[in-house]
Scaffold this motif. Structure first.
Motif, PDB file in Angstrom:
ATOM      1  N   GLU B  13       9.162  -2.124  -2.071  1.00 21.38           N
ATOM      2  CA  GLU B  13       7.730  -2.436  -1.947  1.00 21.38           C
ATOM      3  C   GLU B  13       7.082  -1.539  -0.886  1.00 21.38           C
ATOM      4  O   GLU B  13       5.980  -1.029  -1.080  1.00 21.38           O
ATOM      5  CB  GLU B  13       7.535  -3.910  -1.571  1.00 21.38           C
ATOM      6  N   ALA B  14       7.788  -1.361   0.231  1.00 18.68           N
ATOM      7  CA  ALA B  14       7.250  -0.509   1.303  1.00 18.68           C
ATOM      8  C   ALA B  14       7.076   0.921   0.809  1.00 18.68           C
ATOM      9  O   ALA B  14       6.061   1.570   1.066  1.00 18.68           O
ATOM     10  CB  ALA B  14       8.168  -0.555   2.522  1.00 18.68           C
ATOM     11  N   VAL B  15       8.074   1.402   0.079  1.00 25.85           N
ATOM     12  CA  VAL B  15       8.015   2.780  -0.424  1.00 25.85           C
ATOM     13  C   VAL B  15       6.850   2.923  -1.404  1.00 25.85           C
ATOM     14  O   VAL B  15       6.103   3.900  -1.374  1.00 25.85           O
ATOM     15  CB  VAL B  15       9.363   3.176  -1.070  1.00 25.85           C
ATOM     16  N   ARG B  16       6.683   1.929  -2.267  1.00 23.95           N
ATOM     17  CA  ARG B  16       5.556   1.964  -3.217  1.00 23.95           C
ATOM     18  C   ARG B  16       4.236   2.098  -2.460  1.00 23.95           C
ATOM     19  O   ARG B  16       3.377   2.906  -2.826  1.00 23.95           O
ATOM     20  CB  ARG B  16       5.550   0.674  -4.069  1.00 23.95           C
ATOM     21  N   LEU B  17       4.091   1.317  -1.389  1.00 21.37           N
ATOM     22  CA  LEU B  17       2.847   1.348  -0.615  1.00 21.37           C
ATOM     23  C   LEU B  17       2.630   2.703   0.054  1.00 21.37           C
ATOM     24  O   LEU B  17       1.493   3.089   0.316  1.00 21.37           O
ATOM     25  CB  LEU B  17       2.852   0.231   0.434  1.00 21.37           C
ATOM     26  N   CYS B  18       3.722   3.421   0.333  1.00 18.79           N
ATOM     27  CA  CYS B  18       3.605   4.744   0.966  1.00 18.79           C
ATOM     28  C   CYS B  18       3.184   5.821  -0.041  1.00 18.79           C
ATOM     29  O   CYS B  18       2.955   6.967   0.349  1.00 18.79           O
ATOM     30  CB  CYS B  18       4.920   5.137   1.634  1.00 18.79           C
ATOM     31  N   ARG B  19       3.129   5.484  -1.302  1.00 15.57           N
ATOM     32  CA  ARG B  19       2.692   6.395  -2.370  1.00 15.57           C
ATOM     33  C   ARG B  19       3.446   7.724  -2.391  1.00 15.57           C
ATOM     34  O   ARG B  19       2.830   8.807  -2.351  1.00 15.57           O
ATOM     35  CB  ARG B  19       1.188   6.696  -2.249  1.00 15.57           C
ATOM     36  N   PRO B  20       4.772   7.711  -2.463  1.00 18.74           N
ATOM     37  CA  PRO B  20       5.473   8.981  -2.652  1.00 18.74           C
ATOM     38  C   PRO B  20       5.125   9.553  -4.018  1.00 18.74           C
ATOM     39  O   PRO B  20       4.847   8.799  -4.955  1.00 18.74           O
ATOM     40  CB  PRO B  20       6.956   8.585  -2.581  1.00 18.74           C
ATOM     41  N   GLU B  21       5.142  10.870  -4.106  1.00 16.59           N
ATOM     42  CA  GLU B  21       4.821  11.497  -5.399  1.00 16.59           C
ATOM     43  C   GLU B  21       6.079  11.835  -6.185  1.00 16.59           C
ATOM     44  O   GLU B  21       6.029  11.996  -7.396  1.00 16.59           O
ATOM     45  CB  GLU B  21       3.982  12.763  -5.153  1.00 16.59           C
ATOM     46  N   VAL B  22       7.196  11.954  -5.482  1.00 21.53           N
ATOM     47  CA  VAL B  22       8.473  12.203  -6.149  1.00 21.53           C
ATOM     48  C   VAL B  22       9.550  11.329  -5.500  1.00 21.53           C
ATOM     49  O   VAL B  22       9.632  11.228  -4.273  1.00 21.53           O
ATOM     50  CB  VAL B  22       8.887  13.700  -6.041  1.00 21.53           C
ATOM     51  N   VAL B  23      10.339  10.668  -6.363  1.00 24.56           N
ATOM     52  CA  VAL B  23      11.482   9.876  -5.914  1.00 24.56           C
ATOM     53  C   VAL B  23      12.692  10.381  -6.690  1.00 24.56           C
ATOM     54  O   VAL B  23      12.615  10.544  -7.910  1.00 24.56           O
ATOM     55  CB  VAL B  23      11.281   8.371  -6.202  1.00 24.56           C
ATOM     56  N   SER B  24      13.775  10.651  -5.999  1.00 27.89           N
ATOM     57  CA  SER B  24      14.992  11.035  -6.704  1.00 27.89           C
ATOM     58  C   SER B  24      16.191  10.453  -5.968  1.00 27.89           C
ATOM     59  O   SER B  24      16.256  10.514  -4.743  1.00 27.89           O
ATOM     60  CB  SER B  24      15.119  12.551  -6.800  1.00 27.89           C
ATOM     61  N   ALA B  25      17.113   9.874  -6.724  1.00 28.06           N
ATOM     62  CA  ALA B  25      18.300   9.263  -6.119  1.00 28.06           C
ATOM     63  C   ALA B  25      19.371   9.119  -7.175  1.00 28.06           C
ATOM     64  O   ALA B  25      19.120   9.308  -8.368  1.00 28.06           O
ATOM     65  CB  ALA B  25      17.960   7.905  -5.512  1.00 28.06           C
ATOM     66  N   TYR B  26      20.573   8.788  -6.714  1.00 26.78           N
ATOM     67  CA  TYR B  26      21.733   8.614  -7.580  1.00 26.78           C
ATOM     68  C   TYR B  26      22.327   7.243  -7.264  1.00 26.78           C
ATOM     69  O   TYR B  26      22.295   6.825  -6.108  1.00 26.78           O
ATOM     70  CB  TYR B  26      22.742   9.726  -7.273  1.00 26.78           C
ATOM     71  N   PRO B  27      22.858   6.548  -8.273  1.00 26.18           N
ATOM     72  CA  PRO B  27      23.360   5.195  -7.986  1.00 26.18           C
ATOM     73  C   PRO B  27      24.524   5.212  -6.998  1.00 26.18           C
ATOM     74  O   PRO B  27      25.481   5.968  -7.188  1.00 26.18           O
ATOM     75  CB  PRO B  27      23.870   4.702  -9.352  1.00 26.18           C
ATOM     76  N   ILE B  28      24.434   4.425  -5.954  1.00 26.29           N
ATOM     77  CA  ILE B  28      25.600   4.179  -5.091  1.00 26.29           C
ATOM     78  C   ILE B  28      25.416   2.834  -4.402  1.00 26.29           C
ATOM     79  O   ILE B  28      24.351   2.540  -3.867  1.00 26.29           O
ATOM     80  CB  ILE B  28      25.837   5.312  -4.051  1.00 26.29           C
ATOM     81  N   THR B  29      26.462   2.043  -4.458  1.00 23.54           N
ATOM     82  CA  THR B  29      26.478   0.749  -3.784  1.00 23.54           C
ATOM     83  C   THR B  29      26.518   0.994  -2.274  1.00 23.54           C
ATOM     84  O   THR B  29      27.262   1.869  -1.841  1.00 23.54           O
ATOM     85  CB  THR B  29      27.744  -0.019  -4.204  1.00 23.54           C
ATOM     86  N   PRO B 176      12.472 -13.977   4.648  1.00 25.42           N
ATOM     87  CA  PRO B 176      11.005 -13.982   4.586  1.00 25.42           C
ATOM     88  C   PRO B 176      10.499 -12.656   5.154  1.00 25.42           C
ATOM     89  O   PRO B 176      10.944 -12.239   6.216  1.00 25.42           O
ATOM     90  CB  PRO B 176      10.596 -15.139   5.482  1.00 25.42           C
ATOM     91  N   VAL B 177       9.611 -12.006   4.430  1.00 24.38           N
ATOM     92  CA  VAL B 177       9.125 -10.705   4.886  1.00 24.38           C
ATOM     93  C   VAL B 177       7.646 -10.571   4.529  1.00 24.38           C
ATOM     94  O   VAL B 177       7.199 -11.067   3.486  1.00 24.38           O
ATOM     95  CB  VAL B 177       9.986  -9.564   4.275  1.00 24.38           C
ATOM     96  N   ASP B 178       6.918  -9.954   5.440  1.00 19.20           N
ATOM     97  CA  ASP B 178       5.492  -9.724   5.209  1.00 19.20           C
ATOM     98  C   ASP B 178       5.313  -8.307   4.672  1.00 19.20           C
ATOM     99  O   ASP B 178       5.654  -7.346   5.359  1.00 19.20           O
ATOM    100  CB  ASP B 178       4.717  -9.901   6.516  1.00 19.20           C
ATOM    101  N   ILE B 179       4.827  -8.189   3.460  1.00 17.00           N
ATOM    102  CA  ILE B 179       4.567  -6.879   2.863  1.00 17.00           C
ATOM    103  C   ILE B 179       3.073  -6.591   3.021  1.00 17.00           C
ATOM    104  O   ILE B 179       2.241  -7.353   2.528  1.00 17.00           O
ATOM    105  CB  ILE B 179       4.956  -6.867   1.360  1.00 17.00           C
ATOM    106  N   PRO B 180       2.725  -5.507   3.727  1.00 14.35           N
ATOM    107  CA  PRO B 180       1.302  -5.203   3.928  1.00 14.35           C
ATOM    108  C   PRO B 180       0.581  -4.951   2.605  1.00 14.35           C
ATOM    109  O   PRO B 180       1.229  -4.745   1.573  1.00 14.35           O
ATOM    110  CB  PRO B 180       1.330  -3.919   4.771  1.00 14.35           C
ATOM    111  N   ASN B 181      -0.747  -4.941   2.652  1.00 17.63           N
ATOM    112  CA  ASN B 181      -1.458  -4.616   1.413  1.00 17.63           C
ATOM    113  C   ASN B 181      -1.789  -3.121   1.360  1.00 17.63           C
ATOM    114  O   ASN B 181      -1.770  -2.422   2.364  1.00 17.63           O
ATOM    115  CB  ASN B 181      -2.688  -5.503   1.207  1.00 17.63           C
ATOM    116  N   GLN B 182      -2.076  -2.661   0.143  1.00 17.31           N
ATOM    117  CA  GLN B 182      -2.230  -1.225  -0.099  1.00 17.31           C
ATOM    118  C   GLN B 182      -3.376  -0.619   0.708  1.00 17.31           C
ATOM    119  O   GLN B 182      -3.259   0.474   1.255  1.00 17.31           O
ATOM    120  CB  GLN B 182      -2.449  -0.987  -1.600  1.00 17.31           C
ATOM    121  N   GLU B 183      -4.478  -1.359   0.784  1.00 23.63           N
ATOM    122  CA  GLU B 183      -5.657  -0.835   1.481  1.00 23.63           C
ATOM    123  C   GLU B 183      -5.338  -0.527   2.953  1.00 23.63           C
ATOM    124  O   GLU B 183      -5.680   0.535   3.468  1.00 23.63           O
ATOM    125  CB  GLU B 183      -6.747  -1.912   1.406  1.00 23.63           C
TER     126      GLU B 183
END
Lengths: 265, 386
Positions: B13-29, B176-183
């Protein structure tokens, strides 16, 4: 498999295994053990090597020496084993994520060197162990956690890749085709040089339940009914007839005797 | 508003709010849940970004480096073997001064294979030129992502950063976590303005050869930027506190340190257990405190020296091992340097490797050892298996 053969090759003290109920990996392991046993190989002259993933847990249940290595690198480690001691029979268990994604470079170079290994790839078309992310073998349109509306990128044909890269032996079957799979693995073990056997396996937990295979048997039935023998496909093509899009080819793709690395004669 | 959320999903959720333009990753536990959720957000149109499914962690960070060089805000996440496989690119990202932020769900390194938590993976890359923040709980590690982008992208900093948190212990825990709003986040973290970027109209080269006449100075510049990032992170943490009510201006956070004789130093989720153990010891009249390290790189030496000034002994709880070193842990020698000349005893205790639980009674035992001047050891060895 006789109780005696099972007792010889399997580490019963390691059971129960970690594979999910309905997984196809056990079938492929049993087919491999039957072929290895039929070769007359012994526990002391055979080694199983693997990388990371569901398939790569297999050597942990087998009585021979084994090398459980890092993700994708099983072939590079196995190359070292074979070159250090060419008298050992080296068999590699791997999966589509391990072999085709992170280890793709090692795969094509092991084929090119044509090193005397037998590689059995349990292709479940997804990353099973980490919970179902799309792999390079997830078919277009199929659902995974990283392709929630269907994979958009085309999948690798691993067996064709092995042929093109220089392997001496390459075949594809499925966990349904038990007799054919044992025969193919046996042929791979017998053929000097790099032998590649791809076994498509059902993965009810990570793949099947996301892709409309509600029962384990449904995916096995799909593999039975959608497998087309390579010879039949070629015949249809020669006759100018259409090959249905949803069929995949099985059979022996190549058996040849190019000069190979690590063969002691 | 507080919501109950899995740690990994809170980060997504935090990353979404930061508006990245590219995300890339590989699965790892145990990192995978973060990028699975981000892949879903991209597919659903909730995050306007490219999600690149790659064939390895090496490719993931390479794709991120390319995307960042092309002028995008970029995100990745990994753990353990994945981070170590990325190592070549990790150094290159810092060297090319690309402000990529990567979440590290801390996990032990093989062999033997372990999917469980310690902090060996990120600490092994402490010299790579990425700043390193460590979160104690889900709220802190979530908030640290906003702060990390804010500081990293400043044109007087331009450094990448890790946001580290304990695998499973925090990544898979619901809190419990507070997720800021987009604005509010848009106001706090405006669109990324690259200092320079690959642009056909104004061509530049990145990552070229530096001859011996220049290489030395490149490394110096990275170090200087890292030293400046201490203030940048602090300012970003302060501004975050003014808007969202949670202040992160401090790189180290003391707990019951006022009259402490023995002080613990630790990073990550274990600080919660240590605080509970301290409360119990205090009830028994033992004067113990904690200095939590939030920022490990740049190393907050002055703040640590100040926080530990009045104690007689320091117990550094290390979820890592610097094999072959005198103190055994990687953090201890830096604490010792911070306290140089004070005569305060500093002792490292390597504990909790590969996911072994550290219990309150272990914390108490370490406090006892430190008070007796014993340490620089693997704590809690199972003698019967040696």
């Amino acid at each position: 498999m006789s109780t005696e053969t099972f007792g010889k090759w399997y580490r019963e003290d390691r059971l129960p295994h970690i594979f999910c109920t309905g997984c196809g990996n056990g079938t492929v392991m049993n087919c491999t053990i039957k072929a290895v046993d039929a070769m007359g190989w012994e526990i002391d002259d055979t080694i199983f090597v693997s990388g990371i993933g569901c398939s790569s847990r297999a050597p942990g249940y087998i009585s021979t020496d084994s090398l459980h290595t890092t993700h994708g690198r099983a072939l590079a480690f196995a190359t070292g084993v074979k070159m250090a001691n060419p008298d050992l029979h080296v068999v590699v268990f791997t999966g589509d994520g391990d072999l085709a994604a992170i280890g793709g470079n090692h795969f094509i170079h092991a084929c090119r060197r044509n090193i005397d290994l037998t590689v059995i790839c349990m292709n479940n078309m997804i990353y099973g162990m980490t919970g179902g992310q799309g792999s390079p073998c997830t078919p277009v349109g199929k659902i995974s956690t990283t392709t929630p509306y269907g994979a958009a990128e085309p999948a690798f044909d691993l067996t064709e890749l092995a042929v093109a890269a220089g392997a001496n032996y390459a075949a594809r079957w499925t966990s349904y085709h038990v007799a054919e799979l044992i025969k193919a693995i046996r042929a791979g073990l017998e053929t000097p040089g790099f032998s590649f056997i791809e076994a498509l396996v059902q993965c009810p937990t990570a793949y099947g339940r996301r892709n409309k295979f509600r029962q384990v048997g449904e995916q096995v039935e799909y593999m039975r009914s959608h497998a087309m023998l390579l010879q039949k496909k070629r015949r249809l093509e020669e006759q100018g007839k259409d090959v249905p899009d949803d069929m995949f080819t099985v059979g022996e793709f190549v058996r040849r005797y190019r000069p190979a690395l690590g063969v002691r004669k | 508003m507080l919501q109950i959320m899995e740690g990994s999903h809170a980060i997504a959720e935090a990353v979404r709010l930061c508006r990245p333009e590219v995300v890339s990753a590989y699965p790892i536990t145990p990192q995978t849940h973060i990028v699975e959720r981000l892949a879903e957000m991209v597919a659903d149109g909730d995050l306007n970004a490219e999600y690149i499914c790659v064939e390895s962690e090496f490719s993931a960070l390479s794709a991120c480096l390319g995307a960042s060089a092309a002028g995008s805000r970029v995100y990745s996440a990994t753990s353990s073997q994945g981070l170590i496989l990325m190592a070549e690119v990790v150094f290159n990202v810092a060297g090319m001064r690309q402000p990529i932020i990567m979440s590290i769900a801390n996990r032990a390194l093989g062999a033997p294979l372990s999917i469980w938590n310690d902090q060996q993976d990120s600490i092994a890359l402490r010299d790579s030129g990425w700043f390193q923040l460590y979160g104690e709980d889900v709220q802190e590690m979530t908030d640290q992502h906003f702060i990390a982008y804010k500081a990293a992208e400043r044109h007087d900093i331009l450094l990448p950063g890790f946001v580290c948190f304990d695998g499973f212990i925090l990544s898979h825990t619901y809190e419990p976590v507070d997720i800021p709003n987009q604005e509010d986040i848009d106001a706090y973290l405006p669109k990324y303005v690259p200092y320079n970027m690959l642009d056909a109209k104004d061509p530049i080269s990145m990552g070229m050869y530096a001859t011996p006449e220049y290489y030395h100075e490149f490394r110096y510049e990275i170090d200087q930027a890292m030293m400046r990032s201490a203030a940048a992170l602090s300012e970003a943490g302060k501004e975050f506190g003014e808007i969202f009510g949670r202040d992160y201006s401090e790189h180290v956070v003391p707990y019951r340190m006022d009259d402490a004789d023995v002080a613990f130093v630790a990073m990550g989720s274990i600080c919660g257990t240590i605080k509970d153990a301290i409360d119990e010891m205090r009830t028994d009249g033992i004067k113990v405190g904690l200095v939590k390290i939030r920022t490990y790189r740049p190393f907050p030496e002055k703040e640590i020296a100040k926080a530990l000034g009045g104690v007689s002994a320091v117990a550094v709880l290390e979820k890592n091992v610097s094999i072959g070193s005198a103190m055994k842990g990687a953090v201890g020698p830096e604490i010792l340097h911070a306290l140089n000349g004070t005569g305060i005893g500093v002792y490292s205790y390597v504990a909790g490797l590969g996911g072994r639980d550290i219990r309150k009674k272990d914390i108490r035992a370490m406090a006892d050892l430190a008070a007796q001047g014993k340490g620089n050891m693997f704590y809690g060895l199972r003698e019967e298996v040696l």
